[in-house]
Design an enzyme around this catalytic site. Structure first.
Site, short mmCIF file in Angstrom:
data_model
loop_
_atom_site.label_atom_id
_atom_site.label_comp_id
_atom_site.label_asym_id
_atom_site.label_seq_id
_atom_site.Cartn_x
_atom_site.Cartn_y
_atom_site.Cartn_z
N GLY A 76 1.94 -7.40 -10.45
CA GLY A 76 0.65 -8.03 -10.65
C GLY A 76 -0.45 -7.17 -10.06
O GLY A 76 -0.28 -5.97 -9.83
N ILE A 135 -1.96 -7.12 -7.00
CA ILE A 135 -1.74 -6.54 -5.66
C ILE A 135 -0.74 -5.40 -5.74
O ILE A 135 -0.95 -4.33 -5.15
CB ILE A 135 -1.27 -7.63 -4.68
N SER A 167 4.32 -11.49 0.10
CA SER A 167 3.95 -12.45 -0.94
C SER A 167 4.09 -13.88 -0.43
O SER A 167 3.14 -14.47 0.05
CB SER A 167 4.79 -12.23 -2.20
N ARG A 168 5.30 -14.42 -0.47
CA ARG A 168 5.58 -15.75 0.04
C ARG A 168 6.98 -15.77 0.64
O ARG A 168 7.92 -15.18 0.08
CB ARG A 168 5.47 -16.81 -1.05
N GLU A 204 5.85 -21.34 8.68
CA GLU A 204 4.74 -20.67 9.34
C GLU A 204 3.95 -21.68 10.16
O GLU A 204 3.58 -22.72 9.64
CB GLU A 204 3.83 -20.00 8.30
N HIS A 215 1.52 -13.67 8.49
CA HIS A 215 0.67 -13.98 7.33
C HIS A 215 -0.79 -13.63 7.59
O HIS A 215 -1.71 -14.40 7.29
CB HIS A 215 0.80 -15.46 6.96
#
Length: 283
Positions: free
Chosen positions: A150, A152, A231-232, A261, A280
Protein backbone atom coordinates in the site's frame (compact mmCIF):
# COMPACT_ATOMS: atom_id res chain seq x y z
CA UNK A 1 -3.37 19.42 24.41
CA UNK A 2 -6.43 18.90 22.17
CA UNK A 3 -7.72 22.39 22.97
CA UNK A 4 -4.68 23.84 21.18
CA UNK A 5 -5.35 22.00 17.92
CA UNK A 6 -6.84 23.91 15.01
CA UNK A 7 -9.78 21.85 13.85
CA UNK A 8 -10.59 24.25 11.03
CA UNK A 9 -13.32 26.09 12.88
CA UNK A 10 -12.98 29.16 10.67
CA UNK A 11 -13.79 27.11 7.59
CA UNK A 12 -17.14 26.25 9.14
CA UNK A 13 -18.20 29.83 10.00
CA UNK A 14 -19.99 30.60 6.69
CA UNK A 15 -22.09 27.43 6.97
CA UNK A 16 -23.78 27.92 10.35
CA UNK A 17 -22.21 24.74 11.70
CA UNK A 18 -21.74 23.94 15.38
CA UNK A 19 -18.51 22.13 16.26
CA UNK A 20 -18.35 20.10 19.47
CA UNK A 21 -14.80 19.14 20.54
CA UNK A 22 -13.00 17.08 23.17
CA UNK A 23 -15.63 14.37 23.49
CA UNK A 24 -14.61 11.56 25.83
CA UNK A 25 -14.01 8.33 23.93
CA UNK A 26 -16.64 6.18 25.60
CA UNK A 27 -19.88 4.83 24.19
CA UNK A 28 -22.07 6.86 26.56
CA UNK A 29 -20.20 10.10 25.90
CA UNK A 30 -20.31 9.67 22.13
CA UNK A 31 -24.04 8.92 22.23
CA UNK A 32 -24.75 11.92 24.48
CA UNK A 33 -22.75 14.34 22.32
CA UNK A 34 -23.30 12.92 18.84
CA UNK A 35 -26.85 11.59 18.73
CA UNK A 36 -28.02 14.68 16.83
CA UNK A 37 -24.81 15.24 14.84
CA UNK A 38 -24.84 15.35 11.04
CA UNK A 39 -21.20 14.23 10.86
CA UNK A 40 -18.66 12.92 13.35
CA UNK A 41 -14.86 12.96 13.26
CA UNK A 42 -13.16 10.50 15.59
CA UNK A 43 -10.87 7.51 16.00
CA UNK A 44 -11.96 4.56 13.89
CA UNK A 45 -8.69 2.69 14.37
CA UNK A 46 -8.03 2.57 18.13
CA UNK A 47 -10.85 3.72 20.40
CA UNK A 48 -13.57 1.10 20.17
CA UNK A 49 -16.47 3.54 20.47
CA UNK A 50 -18.21 3.36 17.09
CA UNK A 51 -20.08 0.17 17.94
CA UNK A 52 -23.50 -0.87 16.70
CA UNK A 53 -24.99 0.46 19.95
CA UNK A 54 -23.51 3.91 19.30
CA UNK A 55 -24.12 4.04 15.56
CA UNK A 56 -27.79 3.12 15.86
CA UNK A 57 -28.29 6.09 18.21
CA UNK A 58 -26.84 8.55 15.68
CA UNK A 59 -30.05 8.91 13.68
CA UNK A 60 -29.11 12.12 11.87
CA UNK A 61 -25.51 11.23 11.08
CA UNK A 62 -24.47 10.72 7.49
CA UNK A 63 -20.68 10.60 7.86
CA UNK A 64 -18.14 9.20 10.30
CA UNK A 65 -14.62 10.26 9.36
CA UNK A 66 -11.37 9.09 10.91
CA UNK A 67 -8.00 10.87 10.65
CA UNK A 68 -5.97 7.68 10.16
CA UNK A 69 -5.56 5.01 7.49
CA UNK A 70 -6.89 2.12 9.58
CA UNK A 71 -10.56 1.66 10.43
CA UNK A 72 -10.77 -1.73 12.13
CA UNK A 73 -12.61 -0.61 15.28
CA UNK A 74 -15.75 0.75 13.62
CA UNK A 75 -18.74 -1.50 12.95
CA UNK A 76 -18.92 -1.04 9.18
CA UNK A 77 -21.96 -3.30 8.90
CA UNK A 78 -23.94 -1.17 11.32
CA UNK A 79 -22.84 2.04 9.57
CA UNK A 80 -23.91 0.64 6.20
CA UNK A 81 -27.30 -0.44 7.54
CA UNK A 82 -27.86 3.04 9.00
CA UNK A 83 -26.88 4.78 5.77
CA UNK A 84 -23.74 6.34 7.25
CA UNK A 85 -20.67 6.75 5.05
CA UNK A 86 -17.31 5.98 6.64
CA UNK A 87 -14.16 7.80 5.49
CA UNK A 88 -10.52 7.28 6.41
CA UNK A 89 -7.38 9.26 5.55
CA UNK A 90 -5.23 7.13 3.22
CA UNK A 91 -2.37 9.68 3.20
CA UNK A 92 -1.93 9.73 6.98
CA UNK A 93 1.65 9.40 8.31
CA UNK A 94 3.14 7.88 5.17
CA UNK A 95 6.59 9.33 5.80
CA UNK A 96 6.50 8.76 9.56
CA UNK A 97 5.62 5.06 9.46
CA UNK A 98 7.78 4.21 6.44
CA UNK A 99 10.66 6.03 8.14
CA UNK A 100 10.02 3.99 11.28
CA UNK A 101 10.34 0.80 9.25
CA UNK A 102 13.67 1.86 7.73
CA UNK A 103 14.90 3.06 11.13
CA UNK A 104 14.05 -0.26 12.79
CA UNK A 105 15.69 -2.14 9.93
CA UNK A 106 18.95 -0.22 10.27
CA UNK A 107 18.97 -0.35 14.07
CA UNK A 108 18.48 -4.12 14.01
CA UNK A 109 21.00 -4.72 11.25
CA UNK A 110 23.75 -2.60 12.81
CA UNK A 111 22.85 -3.70 16.36
CA UNK A 112 22.76 -0.11 17.55
CA UNK A 113 20.92 -0.86 20.77
CA UNK A 114 23.15 -3.78 21.82
CA UNK A 115 26.29 -1.71 21.13
CA UNK A 116 24.91 1.34 22.93
CA UNK A 117 24.10 -0.77 25.99
CA UNK A 118 27.52 -2.39 26.38
CA UNK A 119 29.41 0.83 25.66
CA UNK A 120 27.46 2.66 28.36
CA UNK A 121 27.50 -0.17 30.90
CA UNK A 122 30.93 -1.69 30.32
CA UNK A 123 32.88 1.03 28.56
CA UNK A 124 34.21 -1.37 25.94
CA UNK A 125 35.91 -0.14 22.78
CA UNK A 126 36.03 -0.95 19.11
CA UNK A 127 38.22 -4.02 19.44
CA UNK A 128 35.79 -5.75 21.78
CA UNK A 129 32.60 -5.00 19.91
CA UNK A 130 32.89 -7.97 17.56
CA UNK A 131 31.90 -10.31 20.36
CA UNK A 132 28.76 -8.25 21.02
CA UNK A 133 27.74 -7.02 17.60
CA UNK A 134 29.23 -9.30 14.96
CA UNK A 135 28.55 -10.16 12.29
CA UNK A 136 27.12 -7.02 10.70
CA UNK A 137 26.29 -7.11 6.98
CA UNK A 138 26.23 -4.07 4.75
CA UNK A 139 22.77 -2.83 3.79
CA UNK A 140 23.48 -2.50 0.08
CA UNK A 141 22.44 -5.60 -1.81
CA UNK A 142 20.31 -7.08 0.96
CA UNK A 143 16.68 -7.94 0.33
CA UNK A 144 13.72 -6.23 1.93
CA UNK A 145 10.46 -8.16 1.64
CA UNK A 146 7.25 -6.16 1.97
CA UNK A 147 4.09 -8.05 2.84
CA UNK A 148 1.53 -5.73 1.29
CA UNK A 149 2.35 -2.79 -0.98
CA UNK A 150 0.00 0.00 0.00
CA UNK A 151 1.01 3.64 0.35
CA UNK A 152 3.26 3.25 3.41
CA UNK A 153 5.01 0.20 1.97
CA UNK A 154 5.48 2.02 -1.33
CA UNK A 155 7.31 4.87 0.42
CA UNK A 156 9.35 2.34 2.41
CA UNK A 157 10.28 0.60 -0.85
CA UNK A 158 11.52 3.86 -2.39
CA UNK A 159 13.62 4.61 0.71
CA UNK A 160 15.08 1.10 0.71
CA UNK A 161 15.93 1.35 -2.97
CA UNK A 162 17.79 4.55 -2.14
CA UNK A 163 19.94 2.47 0.22
CA UNK A 164 20.83 0.12 -2.63
CA UNK A 165 18.59 -2.70 -1.45
CA UNK A 166 16.71 -5.24 -3.48
CA UNK A 167 13.00 -4.92 -2.69
CA UNK A 168 10.43 -7.67 -3.23
CA UNK A 169 6.76 -7.72 -2.33
CA UNK A 170 3.77 -10.00 -2.02
CA UNK A 171 0.40 -8.32 -2.50
CA UNK A 172 -2.37 -10.11 -4.44
CA UNK A 173 -4.26 -6.83 -4.82
CA UNK A 174 -1.48 -4.87 -6.53
CA UNK A 175 -0.64 -5.25 -10.22
CA UNK A 176 2.81 -6.59 -11.10
CA UNK A 177 3.33 -3.68 -13.47
CA UNK A 178 2.88 -1.17 -10.64
CA UNK A 179 5.47 -3.00 -8.54
CA UNK A 180 7.98 -3.15 -11.39
CA UNK A 181 7.52 0.57 -12.04
CA UNK A 182 8.81 1.08 -8.48
CA UNK A 183 11.71 -1.34 -9.04
CA UNK A 184 9.99 -3.76 -6.70
CA UNK A 185 9.93 -7.42 -7.68
CA UNK A 186 6.53 -9.12 -7.37
CA UNK A 187 6.89 -12.54 -5.71
CA UNK A 188 4.72 -15.15 -4.05
CA UNK A 189 4.60 -15.36 -0.27
CA UNK A 190 6.88 -18.38 0.02
CA UNK A 191 9.58 -16.70 -2.07
CA UNK A 192 9.37 -13.57 0.04
CA UNK A 193 9.74 -15.56 3.26
CA UNK A 194 12.71 -17.57 1.99
CA UNK A 195 14.70 -14.82 0.24
CA UNK A 196 14.25 -11.74 2.46
CA UNK A 197 16.91 -10.44 4.84
CA UNK A 198 14.29 -8.13 6.35
CA UNK A 199 10.53 -8.67 6.29
CA UNK A 200 8.15 -5.80 6.99
CA UNK A 201 4.38 -6.31 7.27
CA UNK A 202 2.02 -3.70 5.79
CA UNK A 203 -1.51 -5.11 5.83
CA UNK A 204 -4.71 -3.93 7.52
CA UNK A 205 -6.53 -6.03 10.10
CA UNK A 206 -9.26 -8.04 8.37
CA UNK A 207 -10.62 -11.55 8.93
CA UNK A 208 -8.19 -12.72 6.21
CA UNK A 209 -5.10 -11.07 7.72
CA UNK A 210 -5.61 -11.69 11.44
CA UNK A 211 -2.65 -13.86 12.59
CA UNK A 212 -1.48 -13.84 8.96
CA UNK A 213 2.14 -14.31 10.04
CA UNK A 214 2.46 -17.39 12.25
CA UNK A 215 4.86 -20.17 13.11
CA UNK A 216 4.73 -21.78 9.66
CA UNK A 217 5.77 -18.46 8.12
CA UNK A 218 8.58 -17.89 10.64
CA UNK A 219 9.95 -21.38 9.94
CA UNK A 220 10.43 -20.43 6.28
CA UNK A 221 12.44 -17.29 7.05
CA UNK A 222 16.24 -17.15 7.08
CA UNK A 223 17.79 -17.49 10.55
CA UNK A 224 19.53 -14.18 9.76
CA UNK A 225 16.25 -12.43 8.85
CA UNK A 226 14.89 -9.52 10.88
CA UNK A 227 11.12 -9.18 11.18
CA UNK A 228 9.43 -5.76 11.37
CA UNK A 229 5.83 -4.92 12.15
CA UNK A 230 4.60 -1.32 12.14
CA UNK A 231 1.08 -2.08 10.91
CA UNK A 232 -1.12 -3.80 13.51
CA UNK A 233 -0.28 -6.30 16.23
CA UNK A 234 -3.20 -8.55 15.34
CA UNK A 235 -1.79 -9.48 11.92
CA UNK A 236 0.98 -11.45 13.65
CA UNK A 237 0.44 -14.49 15.87
CA UNK A 238 2.42 -12.99 18.76
CA UNK A 239 3.00 -16.19 20.81
CA UNK A 240 4.47 -17.94 17.76
CA UNK A 241 6.67 -14.91 17.01
CA UNK A 242 8.01 -15.15 20.55
CA UNK A 243 8.58 -18.89 20.01
CA UNK A 244 10.40 -18.18 16.73
CA UNK A 245 12.68 -15.71 18.50
CA UNK A 246 13.33 -18.17 21.34
CA UNK A 247 14.19 -20.90 18.85
CA UNK A 248 16.39 -18.51 16.83
CA UNK A 249 14.36 -19.10 13.69
CA UNK A 250 14.92 -15.39 13.01
CA UNK A 251 17.66 -12.99 14.08
CA UNK A 252 15.47 -10.41 15.77
CA UNK A 253 12.45 -8.15 15.44
CA UNK A 254 11.46 -4.50 15.34
CA UNK A 255 7.97 -4.21 16.77
CA UNK A 256 6.06 -0.94 16.81
CA UNK A 257 2.68 -2.59 17.43
CA UNK A 258 1.61 -5.40 19.75
CA UNK A 259 -1.63 -7.29 20.28
CA UNK A 260 -2.23 -5.56 23.61
CA UNK A 261 -1.26 -1.91 23.89
CA UNK A 262 0.38 -0.85 26.08
CA UNK A 263 2.36 -4.09 26.11
CA UNK A 264 1.83 -6.21 29.21
CA UNK A 265 4.73 -6.12 31.66
CA UNK A 266 5.16 -9.90 31.62
CA UNK A 267 5.45 -10.11 27.84
CA UNK A 268 8.65 -12.08 26.99
CA UNK A 269 9.47 -9.59 24.22
CA UNK A 270 10.47 -7.08 26.89
CA UNK A 271 13.45 -9.21 27.92
CA UNK A 272 14.80 -9.98 24.45
CA UNK A 273 17.93 -8.01 23.56
CA UNK A 274 17.41 -8.62 19.84
CA UNK A 275 13.93 -7.08 19.87
CA UNK A 276 13.23 -3.34 19.58
CA UNK A 277 9.86 -2.16 20.91
CA UNK A 278 8.61 1.34 20.09
CA UNK A 279 5.10 1.32 21.63
CA UNK A 280 3.09 2.31 18.55
CA UNK A 281 4.93 5.61 18.25
CA UNK A 282 5.18 5.40 14.45
CA UNK A 283 2.53 7.98 13.59
Amino acid sequence: GMDRIDFGEKLLEPFDVTLVKNIEQTEDSVIANCKDADAVIGSISHANVFTRKVIEQMSKCRLIAGPSIAFETIDLGAANECGIAVANNPDYCLDEVSGRVIGLMLALSYKFFQIDKVVKEEGIGRGQLRQVAGPIARTQGQTLGLVGLGKIATIAALKARGLGMRVISYDPYVLDGYMRALNVEPVDMDTLLKESDFISVHVPVTPATRNFIGYEQFKKMKPTCYFINASRGAVVDEPTMIRALDEKLIAGAGIDVTVKEPIERDNPLLKMSNVILTAHSGW
